[in-house]
Design an enzyme around this catalytic site. Structure first.
Site, PDB file in Angstrom:
ATOM      1  CG  ASN A 123      -2.082  -0.942   1.075  1.00 20.08           C
ATOM      2  OD1 ASN A 123      -2.371  -1.408  -0.021  1.00 20.08           O
ATOM      3  ND2 ASN A 123      -2.739  -1.253   2.181  1.00 20.08           N
ATOM      4  CB  THR A 173       9.960 -16.997 -29.617  1.00 14.15           C
ATOM      5  OG1 THR A 173      10.809 -16.700 -28.509  1.00 14.15           O
ATOM      6  CG2 THR A 173       8.507 -16.978 -29.170  1.00 14.15           C
ATOM      7  CE  LYS A 175       8.205 -14.238 -32.050  1.00 11.00           C
ATOM      8  NZ  LYS A 175       7.555 -13.509 -30.955  1.00 11.00           N
ATOM      9  CE  LYS A 177       3.815 -12.388 -29.904  1.00  9.50           C
ATOM     10  NZ  LYS A 177       3.988 -11.379 -28.832  1.00  9.50           N
ATOM     11  CE  LYS A 201       9.736 -17.397 -24.517  1.00  8.91           C
ATOM     12  NZ  LYS A 201       8.570 -16.827 -25.234  1.00  8.91           N
ATOM     13  CD  GLU A 204       5.113 -12.997 -24.657  1.00 13.30           C
ATOM     14  OE1 GLU A 204       4.904 -11.869 -25.127  1.00 13.30           O
ATOM     15  OE2 GLU A 204       5.992 -13.767 -25.095  1.00 13.30           O
ATOM     16  CG  HIS A 294       8.099 -14.491 -21.307  1.00 12.92           C
ATOM     17  ND1 HIS A 294       7.499 -13.258 -21.147  1.00 12.92           N
ATOM     18  CD2 HIS A 294       8.665 -14.464 -22.535  1.00 12.92           C
ATOM     19  CE1 HIS A 294       7.692 -12.533 -22.237  1.00 12.92           C
ATOM     20  NE2 HIS A 294       8.406 -13.239 -23.088  1.00 12.92           N
ATOM     21  NE  ARG A 295      12.353  -8.893 -19.563  1.00 15.55           N
ATOM     22  CZ  ARG A 295      13.229  -7.893 -19.536  1.00 15.55           C
ATOM     23  NH1 ARG A 295      13.653  -7.409 -18.378  1.00 15.55           N
ATOM     24  NH2 ARG A 295      13.685  -7.363 -20.661  1.00 15.55           N
ATOM     25  CG  HIS A 327      12.589 -13.790 -21.597  1.00 16.18           C
ATOM     26  ND1 HIS A 327      12.543 -13.644 -22.963  1.00 16.18           N
ATOM     27  CD2 HIS A 327      12.194 -15.061 -21.343  1.00 16.18           C
ATOM     28  CE1 HIS A 327      12.121 -14.774 -23.507  1.00 16.18           C
ATOM     29  NE2 HIS A 327      11.904 -15.649 -22.540  1.00 16.18           N
ATOM     30  CB  SER A 379      14.448 -13.199 -26.196  1.00 13.23           C
ATOM     31  OG  SER A 379      13.400 -13.442 -27.100  1.00 13.23           O
TER      32      SER A 379
END
EC number: 4.1.1.39
Length: 475
Positions: A123, A173, A175, A177, A201, A204, A294-295, A327, A379
């Site tokens: 808070n 990754t 694609k 995606k 991969k 995400e 993954h972030r 990542h 990446s």
């Protein structure tokens, strides 16, 4: 804050509102080895002294509230309260300060990133006395870090599992995606892996959508893994995204991946949450699965330099919660990341002991003791011309992930993978021979492309592609 106003009752309790700095600003305090230390960048509201603002941060993120309460007398606030023990102005910024706060270890549940963050970044970030507040760094004492399992396996154990040493690991990754059927997705995975990549991969946001349900994807990807392994003689992996709407569903997907014989699963740790991530990390260690992190959503939290939380804090939290890869930006690609700042938190992910270095954004010396390290993953918008810089910046203990830089090759996925593998091995060989990758990088790639038509084609396609924008989050 308002000046002190008190009403004394017949019981010796003084009700009213006190300035926070009377109890929580303690410049004479000597920090303990067991304290969690925090560095906050704070921007007080006009008229609020920095000492009062820093004390308010310490109070509201630990034991304090806006008024004196009689139950304070039922405990020892001196034992449990956070303390603002130092304040320094931020050079070049008006009305900005770094407030250093020490938290006693007893304030936090053992092994819980969730509980730690609920206090430290709870808070207090909506507190009206502050125009903005950002958590720049944390010092996690060994007494607390040892209550966490950390990464399921770590860098060295992963290399041993994969039998791959002396170079960065290469990934891609898949694609587009979203939108591929499970069978076509598996085909793309197979072509990339047989071309020479170590990993492919899930993106995400690939979970279990109508066009490709998770179980179908897992089955076709497993087939691609085993076929590419048989053809190349190398261990291969695909980050099967186990992220789901519930922890129970997430665990079901991870269990199915293990039953298929997959070596690695994936989790979106910020959108999925730290509790879910820690649960998955424990399962992965117990069952021999690697865990890729993954972030997604990180920039919502960390991109603004005045408010939120720096990624170096999120990186430390991930190392505690558990993940074998995370990542970390690229420095040279399409995503945000200043070189020295990026290397600062990359060291916090990989190394056992990191010295304080303000030039790299490291506010505290961090000792991880025996906690395993995490592979940083580069990446986002990278291609073969970036390979020398990436190898020089991140070194061997990294994962270099080329999505469009593999699948965008004019001859297809497998030639795109070949181009990246050739470029990587050329850079590693040149570095080992003593050549300067930063200065001779383009020449090294051109030399390698003379005997690799796949690399030559990739060099031609991406020779003009650059992402040159000023970094927003700087020191």
């Amino acid at each position: 804050m308002s000046p002190q106003t008190e009403t004394k009752t017949g019981f010796g309790f003084k009700a009213g509102v006190k300035d926070y700095r009377l109890n929580y600003y303690t410049p004479e305090y000597d920090t303990k080895d067991t304290d969690i230390l925090a560095a906050f960048r704070m921007t007080p509201q006009p008229g609020v002294p920095p000492e009062e603002a820093g004390a308010a941060v310490a109070a509201e993120s630990s034991t304090g509230t806006w008024t004196t309460v009689w139950t304070d007398g039922l405990t020892s606030l001196d034992r449990y309260k956070g303390r603002c023990y130092d304040i320094e102005p931020v050079a070049g910024e008006e009305n900005q300060y770094i407030a250093y706060v020490a938290y006693p270890l007893d304030l936090f549940e053992e092994g819980s990133v969730t509980n730690m963050f609920t206090s430290i970044v709870g808070n207090v970030f909506g507190f009206k006395a502050l125009r903005a507040l950002r958590l720049e760094d944390l010092r996690i004492p060994p007494a607390y870090s040892k209550t966490f399992q950390g990464p399921p396996h770590g860098i060295q154990a992963e290399r041993d599992k994969l039998n791959k040493y002396g170079r960065p690991l290469l990934g891609c990754t898949i694609k587009p995606k979203l939108g591929l059927s499970a069978k076509n997705y598996g085909r793309a995975v197979y072509e990339c892996l047989r071309g020479g990549l170590d990993f492919t991969k899930d993106d995400e946001n690939v979970n279990s959508q109508p066009f490709m349900r998770w179980r179908d994807r897992f089955l076709f990807v497993a087939e691609a893994l085993f076929k590419s392994q048989a053809e190349t003689g190398e261990v291969k992996g695909h980050y099967l995204n186990a992220t789901a709407g519930t922890c129970e569903e997430m665990m079901k997907r991870a269990i199915f991946a293990r039953e298929l014989g997959a070596p690695i699963v994936m989790h979106d740790y910020l959108t999925g949450g730290f509790t879910a991530n820690t649960s998955l990390a424990h399962y992965c260690r117990d069952n021999g699965l690697l865990l890729h992190i993954h972030r997604a959503m990180h920039a919502v939290i960390d991109r603004q330099r005045n408010h939120g939380m720096h990624f170096r804090v999120l990186a430390k939290a991930l190392r505690m919660s558990g993940g074998d890869h995370v990542h970390a930006g690229t420095v040279v690609g399409k995503l945000e990341g200043e070189r020295e700042v990026t290397l600062g938190f990359v060291d916090s992910l990989r190394d056992d002991y990191i010295e304080k270095d303000r030039s790299r954004g490291i506010y505290f010396t961090q000792d991880w003791v025996s906690m395993p390290g995490v592979f940083p993953v580069a990446s986002g918008g990278i291609h073969v011309w970036h390979m020398p810089a990436l190898t020089e910046i991140f070194g061997d203990d990294s994962v270099l992930q080329f999505g469009g830089g593999t699948l965008g090759h004019p001859w297809g996925n497998a030639p795109g993978a070949v181009a990246n593998r050739v470029a990587s091995e050329a850079c590693v060989q040149a570095r080992n021979e003593g050549r300067d990758l930063a200065r001779e990088g383009n020449e090294i790639i051109r030399e390698a492309s003379k005997w690799s038509p796949e690399l030559a084609a990739a060099c031609e396609v991406w020779k003009e592609i650059k992402f040159e924008f000023e970094t927003i989050d700087t020191l």
